[in-house]
Design an enzyme around this catalytic site. Structure first.
Site, mmCIF file in Angstrom:
data_model
loop_
_atom_site.group_PDB
_atom_site.id
_atom_site.type_symbol
_atom_site.label_atom_id
_atom_site.label_comp_id
_atom_site.label_asym_id
_atom_site.label_seq_id
_atom_site.Cartn_x
_atom_site.Cartn_y
_atom_site.Cartn_z
ATOM 1 C CB THR A 84 8.056 -57.520 -3.321
ATOM 2 O OG1 THR A 84 7.324 -56.524 -3.470
ATOM 3 C CG2 THR A 84 8.831 -58.213 -4.504
ATOM 4 C CE1 TYR A 144 6.783 -55.897 -8.018
ATOM 5 C CE2 TYR A 144 5.642 -57.130 -6.211
ATOM 6 C CZ TYR A 144 6.515 -55.907 -6.607
ATOM 7 O OH TYR A 144 7.072 -55.105 -5.606
ATOM 8 C CB SER A 172 5.035 -53.124 3.622
ATOM 9 O OG SER A 172 5.974 -52.281 2.756
ATOM 10 C CB THR A 229 11.432 -53.586 0.651
ATOM 11 O OG1 THR A 229 10.664 -53.210 -0.742
ATOM 12 C CG2 THR A 229 11.994 -54.985 0.425
ATOM 13 C CG ASP A 230 7.002 -49.965 -0.772
ATOM 14 O OD1 ASP A 230 7.935 -50.465 -1.397
ATOM 15 O OD2 ASP A 230 5.913 -49.931 -1.475
ATOM 16 C CE LYS A 251 12.240 -49.864 -1.350
ATOM 17 N NZ LYS A 251 10.826 -50.642 -2.116
ATOM 18 C CD GLU A 270 20.222 -21.765 8.528
ATOM 19 O OE1 GLU A 270 19.734 -20.913 8.134
ATOM 20 O OE2 GLU A 270 20.741 -22.767 7.818
HETATM 21 N N1 ASP Z 1 5.117 -52.630 -2.457
HETATM 22 C C1 ASP Z 1 6.183 -53.753 -1.764
HETATM 23 C C2 ASP Z 1 5.672 -53.924 -0.227
HETATM 24 O O1 ASP Z 1 6.347 -52.778 0.317
HETATM 25 C C3 ASP Z 1 7.385 -53.643 -2.279
HETATM 26 C C4 ASP Z 1 8.259 -54.593 -1.845
HETATM 27 O O2 ASP Z 1 8.044 -55.370 -0.933
HETATM 28 O O3 ASP Z 1 9.598 -54.510 -2.214
HETATM 29 O O4 ASP Z 1 4.990 -54.640 0.022
#
Ligand code: ASP
Length: 349
Positions: free
Chosen positions: A33, A46, A79, A112-113, A185, A306
């Site tokens: 992103t 986007y 990602s 970020t994923d 995350k 357990e």
């Molecule tokens: N789908 C995006 C990625 O992981 C989300 C992000 O970058 O925040 O590339």
């Protein structure tokens, strides 16, 4: 005398231009992103990974005041499409760069994923004390209050700071510096999504300065035994997510499709439903490793709670969530198929 004068003038010029003081930071861009663009500045639809690294850097001219930055595009993906192949390419390239005297730190722009996974993979496989920093954004570059430019600036600050040396691979997002082992995350959309819920952040980056509060006690980088420099693939490991009434046919396909390890994202302290317990025992009988992790976001999965792990030859994931347990199991399987040694890795890394 003339030589001394020349030397003094060279140093003096360097000081005046600031050239001598600026660290050399190399950026590896992978998409996400932070490089995303949308049709509107106020809506969230986007496409990730559209903007090239040069354009990203042009948007933050302030970076040239703090570092000499070079960059290269490794891949341009969201990602969510990350693969073992890209991880291996990244690990090898970072290793090459880290061994160059003129490189002081490395920044990786990333979606970020799966950022926490890439960070953990790299902290276990790259051998360097130089700072390696992952950064991304929750809002695309075209959004109002896009978080990418400041995050990128901060990441270069973190990678340039002498205090960042020897910390292993870190994530720098929204003012926090988080270590690869503990970072998760936590929120699907909020800019303060990255946190270390079990141990807290390593430190902060603010107004162009880093401040560290703690160090990670886990093994990483130069202390890691894992070496992928000669590998082109990684052992196949999958994750099974548990739930009430899960049935055996969710897990059975993993017995016959080349999986060398199964991470069970169990309930509570990594508990396993009676419907699938026999399938996991069959997996062990076939030599497939089984790691008990948990779908609960915080707290460790402890050995012999357990479930009597030693009786079944299972491994407890400790503080690693299922997606990071998968990475450590893949790397462990490059060295051994002995579940006791693999448990030792889970205790130390
Ligand atoms: N789908 C995006 C990625 O992981 C989300 C992000 O970058 O925040 O590339």
């Amino acid at each position: 005398m003339v030589r001394r004068l020349f030397l003094m003038m060279t140093v003096w010029c360097a000081v005046i231009t600031g050239w001598a003081q600026k660290p050399n930071i190399h950026i590896l861009a992978t998409g996400g992103t932070i490089a995303g663009t949308g049709a509107s500045s106020t809506q969230t639809n986007y496409t990730a990974g559209q903007v090239a690294i040069g354009t990203l850097l042009d948007a933050v001219p302030e970076i040239s005041e703090i570092a000499q930055v070079t960059g290269e595009q490794v891949v341009r993906i969201g990602s969510q499409d990350m693969t073992d192949e890209v991880w291996l390419i990244l690990a090898k390239r970072i290793q090459e760069l880290a061994e160059q005297d003129e490189v002081d730190g490395i920044v990786i722009t990333h979606g970020t994923d799966t950022m926490e996974e890439t960070a953990y993979f790299l902290t276990l496989t790259v051998k360097t004390g130089k700072p390696v920093v992952l950064v991304g954004a929750m809002r695309p570059s075209t959004a109002l209050s896009a978080d990418g430019p400041l995050n990128l600036y901060d990441a270069v600050v973190v990678a340039s700071a002498p205090e960042s040396k020897g910390k292993g691979v870190v994530v720098a997002m929204n003012g926090l510096i988080l270590d690869a082992h503990s970072v998760v995350k936590m929120n699907t959309t909020n800019v303060q999504t990255f946190q270390s819920p079990n141990s807290g952040a390593l430190g902060t980056v603010y107004n162009g300065k880093v401040h560290y509060d703690q160090v990670s006690l886990k093994k990483h980088t130069t202390f890691s035994v894992f070496d992928v420099t000669t590998l082109d693939t990684l052992p196949k490991v999958g994750i099974v997510y548990s739930y009430s009434n899960i049935e055996a046919d969710m897990v059975e396909p993993m017995l016959n499709n080349g999986y060398r390890g199964i991470v069970h994202a169990g309930v509570g302290n990594g508990n396993i439903h009676t419907h699938i317990f026999p399938v996991l025992e069959q997996a062990r009988a076939k030599g497939i490793q089984v790691v008990r992790a948990s779908r609960v976001p915080t707290g460790p999965v402890t050995l012999d709670a357990e479930v009597d792990d030693d009786r079944y030859g299972f491994i407890a994931s400790q503080e690693l969530n299922p997606q990071k347990a998968r990475i450590l199991l893949m790397l462990a399987l490059t060295r051994t198929n002995d579940y006791r040694r693999i448990q030792q890795y889970f205790n130390e890394y």
